[in-house]
Design a protein around this motif. Structure first.
Motif, PDB file in Angstrom:
ATOM      1  N   GLY A   1      51.095 -62.852 -67.651  1.00 31.98           N
ATOM      2  CA  GLY A   1      51.980 -63.141 -66.534  1.00 31.98           C
ATOM      3  C   GLY A   1      51.290 -62.783 -65.234  1.00 31.98           C
ATOM      4  O   GLY A   1      50.175 -63.232 -64.965  1.00 31.98           O
ATOM      5  N   TRP A   2      51.918 -61.940 -64.447  1.00 29.65           N
ATOM      6  CA  TRP A   2      51.325 -61.622 -63.146  1.00 29.65           C
ATOM      7  C   TRP A   2      50.224 -60.593 -63.244  1.00 29.65           C
ATOM      8  O   TRP A   2      49.618 -60.225 -62.243  1.00 29.65           O
ATOM      9  N   GLY A   3      49.903 -60.124 -64.446  1.00 30.29           N
ATOM     10  CA  GLY A   3      48.639 -59.428 -64.670  1.00 30.29           C
ATOM     11  C   GLY A   3      48.623 -57.928 -64.505  1.00 30.29           C
ATOM     12  O   GLY A   3      47.550 -57.347 -64.370  1.00 30.29           O
ATOM     13  N   THR A   4      49.782 -57.271 -64.547  1.00 30.48           N
ATOM     14  CA  THR A   4      49.810 -55.825 -64.362  1.00 30.48           C
ATOM     15  C   THR A   4      49.020 -55.101 -65.445  1.00 30.48           C
ATOM     16  O   THR A   4      48.181 -54.239 -65.162  1.00 30.48           O
ATOM     17  N   THR A   5      49.286 -55.453 -66.705  1.00 31.07           N
ATOM     18  CA  THR A   5      48.589 -54.812 -67.825  1.00 31.07           C
ATOM     19  C   THR A   5      47.105 -55.131 -67.792  1.00 31.07           C
ATOM     20  O   THR A   5      46.259 -54.244 -67.974  1.00 31.07           O
ATOM     21  N   GLU A   6      46.804 -56.388 -67.562  1.00 34.09           N
ATOM     22  CA  GLU A   6      45.404 -56.815 -67.565  1.00 34.09           C
ATOM     23  C   GLU A   6      44.617 -56.128 -66.449  1.00 34.09           C
ATOM     24  O   GLU A   6      43.469 -55.701 -66.652  1.00 34.09           O
ATOM     25  N   ALA A   7      45.225 -56.011 -65.271  1.00 39.01           N
ATOM     26  CA  ALA A   7      44.548 -55.347 -64.154  1.00 39.01           C
ATOM     27  C   ALA A   7      44.321 -53.870 -64.458  1.00 39.01           C
ATOM     28  O   ALA A   7      43.276 -53.300 -64.107  1.00 39.01           O
ATOM     29  N   TRP A   8      45.282 -53.237 -65.120  1.00 43.21           N
ATOM     30  CA  TRP A   8      45.142 -51.823 -65.489  1.00 43.21           C
ATOM     31  C   TRP A   8      43.980 -51.637 -66.460  1.00 43.21           C
ATOM     32  O   TRP A   8      43.169 -50.708 -66.316  1.00 43.21           O
ATOM     33  N   LEU A   9      43.879 -52.522 -67.442  1.00 42.97           N
ATOM     34  CA  LEU A   9      42.800 -52.433 -68.431  1.00 42.97           C
ATOM     35  C   LEU A   9      41.441 -52.671 -67.772  1.00 42.97           C
ATOM     36  O   LEU A   9      40.462 -51.981 -68.089  1.00 42.97           O
ATOM     37  N   ALA A  10      41.383 -53.646 -66.877  1.00 44.37           N
ATOM     38  CA  ALA A  10      40.119 -53.927 -66.192  1.00 44.37           C
ATOM     39  C   ALA A  10      39.693 -52.733 -65.344  1.00 44.37           C
ATOM     40  O   ALA A  10      38.504 -52.412 -65.244  1.00 44.37           O
ATOM     41  N   ALA A  11      40.678 -52.065 -64.744  1.00 47.01           N
ATOM     42  CA  ALA A  11      40.367 -50.893 -63.919  1.00 47.01           C
ATOM     43  C   ALA A  11      39.812 -49.746 -64.751  1.00 47.01           C
ATOM     44  O   ALA A  11      39.111 -48.870 -64.234  1.00 47.01           O
ATOM     45  N   LYS A  12      40.097 -49.763 -66.053  1.00 51.37           N
ATOM     46  CA  LYS A  12      39.580 -48.742 -66.961  1.00 51.37           C
ATOM     47  C   LYS A  12      38.194 -49.085 -67.498  1.00 51.37           C
ATOM     48  O   LYS A  12      37.646 -48.371 -68.343  1.00 51.37           O
ATOM     49  N   GLY A  13      37.648 -50.199 -67.030  1.00 48.96           N
ATOM     50  CA  GLY A  13      36.294 -50.570 -67.418  1.00 48.96           C
ATOM     51  C   GLY A  13      36.184 -51.536 -68.566  1.00 48.96           C
ATOM     52  O   GLY A  13      35.069 -51.843 -69.011  1.00 48.96           O
ATOM     53  N   LEU A  14      37.309 -52.058 -69.079  1.00 52.75           N
ATOM     54  CA  LEU A  14      37.251 -53.008 -70.186  1.00 52.75           C
ATOM     55  C   LEU A  14      37.004 -54.419 -69.656  1.00 52.75           C
ATOM     56  O   LEU A  14      37.423 -54.763 -68.542  1.00 52.75           O
ATOM     57  N   ASN A  15      36.337 -55.223 -70.449  1.00 52.97           N
ATOM     58  CA  ASN A  15      36.139 -56.633 -70.121  1.00 52.97           C
ATOM     59  C   ASN A  15      37.371 -57.401 -70.596  1.00 52.97           C
ATOM     60  O   ASN A  15      37.644 -57.462 -71.794  1.00 52.97           O
ATOM     61  N   VAL A  16      38.093 -57.985 -69.663  1.00 57.61           N
ATOM     62  CA  VAL A  16      39.361 -58.628 -69.985  1.00 57.61           C
ATOM     63  C   VAL A  16      39.288 -60.124 -69.711  1.00 57.61           C
ATOM     64  O   VAL A  16      38.879 -60.550 -68.628  1.00 57.61           O
ATOM     65  N   VAL A  17      39.695 -60.898 -70.705  1.00 56.26           N
ATOM     66  CA  VAL A  17      39.889 -62.341 -70.538  1.00 56.26           C
ATOM     67  C   VAL A  17      41.377 -62.597 -70.689  1.00 56.26           C
ATOM     68  O   VAL A  17      41.987 -62.205 -71.689  1.00 56.26           O
ATOM     69  N   ALA A  18      41.989 -63.243 -69.709  1.00 55.45           N
ATOM     70  CA  ALA A  18      43.430 -63.499 -69.722  1.00 55.45           C
ATOM     71  C   ALA A  18      43.701 -64.991 -69.834  1.00 55.45           C
ATOM     72  O   ALA A  18      43.106 -65.792 -69.111  1.00 55.45           O
ATOM     73  N   VAL A  19      44.594 -65.343 -70.752  1.00 61.91           N
ATOM     74  CA  VAL A  19      45.074 -66.717 -70.880  1.00 61.91           C
ATOM     75  C   VAL A  19      46.445 -66.752 -70.206  1.00 61.91           C
ATOM     76  O   VAL A  19      47.424 -66.259 -70.760  1.00 61.91           O
ATOM     77  N   PRO A  20      46.559 -67.295 -68.979  1.00 62.72           N
ATOM     78  CA  PRO A  20      47.790 -67.173 -68.194  1.00 62.72           C
ATOM     79  C   PRO A  20      48.881 -68.142 -68.636  1.00 62.72           C
ATOM     80  O   PRO A  20      48.616 -69.187 -69.242  1.00 62.72           O
ATOM     81  N   LEU A  21      50.095 -67.798 -68.285  1.00 65.55           N
ATOM     82  CA  LEU A  21      51.232 -68.665 -68.563  1.00 65.55           C
ATOM     83  C   LEU A  21      51.137 -69.959 -67.765  1.00 65.55           C
ATOM     84  O   LEU A  21      51.577 -71.012 -68.228  1.00 65.55           O
ATOM     85  N   ASP A  22      50.585 -69.885 -66.571  1.00 71.32           N
ATOM     86  CA  ASP A  22      50.370 -71.083 -65.768  1.00 71.32           C
ATOM     87  C   ASP A  22      49.362 -70.783 -64.666  1.00 71.32           C
ATOM     88  O   ASP A  22      48.868 -69.650 -64.562  1.00 71.32           O
TER      89      ASP A  22
END
Length: 491
Positions: free
Chosen positions: A299-320
């Protein structure tokens, strides 16, 4: 030189009790200060002073106080030929002359079946602006972006803004449709909201927001009651989403959502939340050694942004292509498209962890989707799957039906009347409601079919159920839980 006749406007304001009288007075003053020929009608359940020149209509359509707003429909229909424009609003929605003139201007270029709509804003003591209509399942439809004349429009799925403006011709069309002069009802919206959304949801008219001149179509929710709550987004987020929509309008591309995110259940229950908060139970379960994360249905990426801030490589498949801006603004890689397209883009990639939050119960083939992306997990990689717990409603219905059959207890009867027995029976019927039945057993079956070994599932309880959980030693957690979280590994 002859002056053009003033536009005649009939305004109906629903004002229950006296709690909002100070806001009501502000609205009346605003309308009476306009250069139009405005007549204001206040609908109330009680006698009260609404000021000189204002018509007061006292009474409720039914005994239910929430049906007060429905009284404006009969008034509009009876006075159809006496006015050019009709405005309905709750007693704390401030519509200005600027708003009305903007409505008149864009209405000249809109198709006959479209109505220019409004979004609410609230203002905090320090001047901060938020938009309370932007929450939960509600979102912009990327594929709805369109141009008419010099203006650009888009559809926002929350048609409720506590008000609407409609022309005489549009009102006539709404009445002719048979969906306007109806009794109080609720489904997607509750009684209060449905009265303000029927022109869009029942009359064949479509609400479009003018995104190129959005400031002209924002109305102040003067009570500012949601400022200190989780409802709504700040103006910077609204601006970001609107800029994304304007970008779509310029490139000629008509992107669609990843999947149908909204159910047809009462209140759109179990629809995908575009603004999901970070779930501690999810992020705490990500393996310490994990380096790469694939998030399906971002969605608007709160979880994904938190994980990226922790140094993880994140790929997000968005709702739109609109909602994910909060994620793409950082170091997160975005993979857009439908499931098949995204799977092709990620061919050959591997991830240590797969997040699938409130997606599988809404897709046509949950096993196929889960299998497609579970294949991208490294050996031993972890899939974290979140689904709503439909069991609690099935259990509630079963208990209510049983109790109602031999008891005079009112609660089960009231519960069944509110939703209807058919509503409970239809839960889990994907073809009818757009939501699949989900339970611990469902998760086991889906995981096994996707080549995953289910390690455990947990019941995610709402705060209100924690005391009951302790009192029953957790025995009823599977019934009281709002959501279920499954942890399954790639074998």
């Amino acid at each position: 030189m002859n002056q053009e006749p003033k536009i005649r406007i009939l305004v109906a304001i629903a004002s229950y009790g006296r709690g909002n009288d100070k806001y009501l007075a502000q609205l009346v003053h605003e309308y009476q200060s306009m250069s139009f020929d405005v007549h204001v009608v206040v609908l109330s359940n009680i006698q009260k002073d609404v000021g000189p020149g204002v018509e007061l209509v006292v009474g409720l359509p039914t005994r239910n106080p929430w049906t007060l707003p429905y009284g404006h429909k009969k008034i509009f229909a009876e006075r159809l030929n006496a006015y050019d424009l009709f405005i309905y609003s709750e007693d704390d929605i401030l519509i200005t002359e600027k708003n009305i003139r903007a409505f008149l201007k864009v209405s000249k270029v809109l198709p006959e079946n479209a109505i220019a709509g409004f979004l609410r804003f609230e203002q905090s003591a320090d001047g901060g602006i938020t938009h309370p209509d932007v929450l939960g399942t509600y979102h912009w439809e990327p594929g709805s972006v369109q141009s008419h004349g010099e203006y650009k429009f888009a559809h926002f799925t929350n048609e409720h803004s506590g008000c609407y403006i409609i022309s005489r011709e549009q009102l006539q069309r709404a009445i002719n449709s048979g969906g306007f002069l109806v009794g109080p009802h609720q489904r997607k919206y509750d009684l209060l909201c449905a009265a303000a959304t029927d022109p869009y949801t029942q009359c064949g008219l479509r609400k479009l927001i003018c995104i190129s001149h959005l400031e002209d179509f924002l109305v102040h929710h003067t009570a500012n009651k949601y400022i200190q709550t989780v409802y709504g987004v700040p103006s910077c987020e609204m601006s970001r989403q609107v800029q994304a929509l304007l970008g779509i309008s310029g490139n000629g591309h008509r992107p669609q959502s990843l999947f149908a995110t909204e159910t047809s259940l009462v209140g759109s229950l179990f629809s995908k939340d575009y603004y999901e908060p970070i779930k501690a139970e999810v992020i705490s379960a990500i393996p310490c050694g994990a380096k790469s994360i694939l998030s399906l249905g971002c969605g608007w990426g709160t979880t994904e942004a938190w994980l990226a801030a922790k140094g993880l490589n994140v790929v997000a498949v968005p709702l739109d292509g609109v909602i994910h801006g909060g994620a793409s603004a950082g170091t997160i890689e975005i993979a857009e498209g439908d499931f098949e397209t995204v799977r092709g883009k990620l061919k050959g990639r591997k991830f240590d962890c797969l997040l699938v939050s409130n997606v599988l119960h809404l897709v046509d083939d949950p096993i196929k989707v889960l299998t497609m992306f579970a294949e991208l997990l490294t050996p031993g990689g972890l899939a974290i799957i979140v689904v709503p717990n439909l069991l609690r409603f099935k259990a509630t219905y079963a208990v209510a039906k049983k109790v109602a059959s031999y008891s005079h207890v009112r609660l089960p009867i009231i519960l069944m009347k509110m939703f209807g027995a058919e509503w409970f029976r239809s839960l889990g019927n994907f073809e009818e409601t757009g939501a699949r039945a989900t339970s611990h057993k469902t998760l086991r079956n889906w995981a096994a079919a996707a080549g995953l070994k289910l390690e455990r599932t947990i019941d995610l309880l709402p705060p209100r159920a924690l005391r009951a959980s302790r009192a029953t030693m957790g025995l009823l957690d599977s019934v009281m839980a709002d959501e279920l979280i499954a942890f399954a590994r790639r074998t």
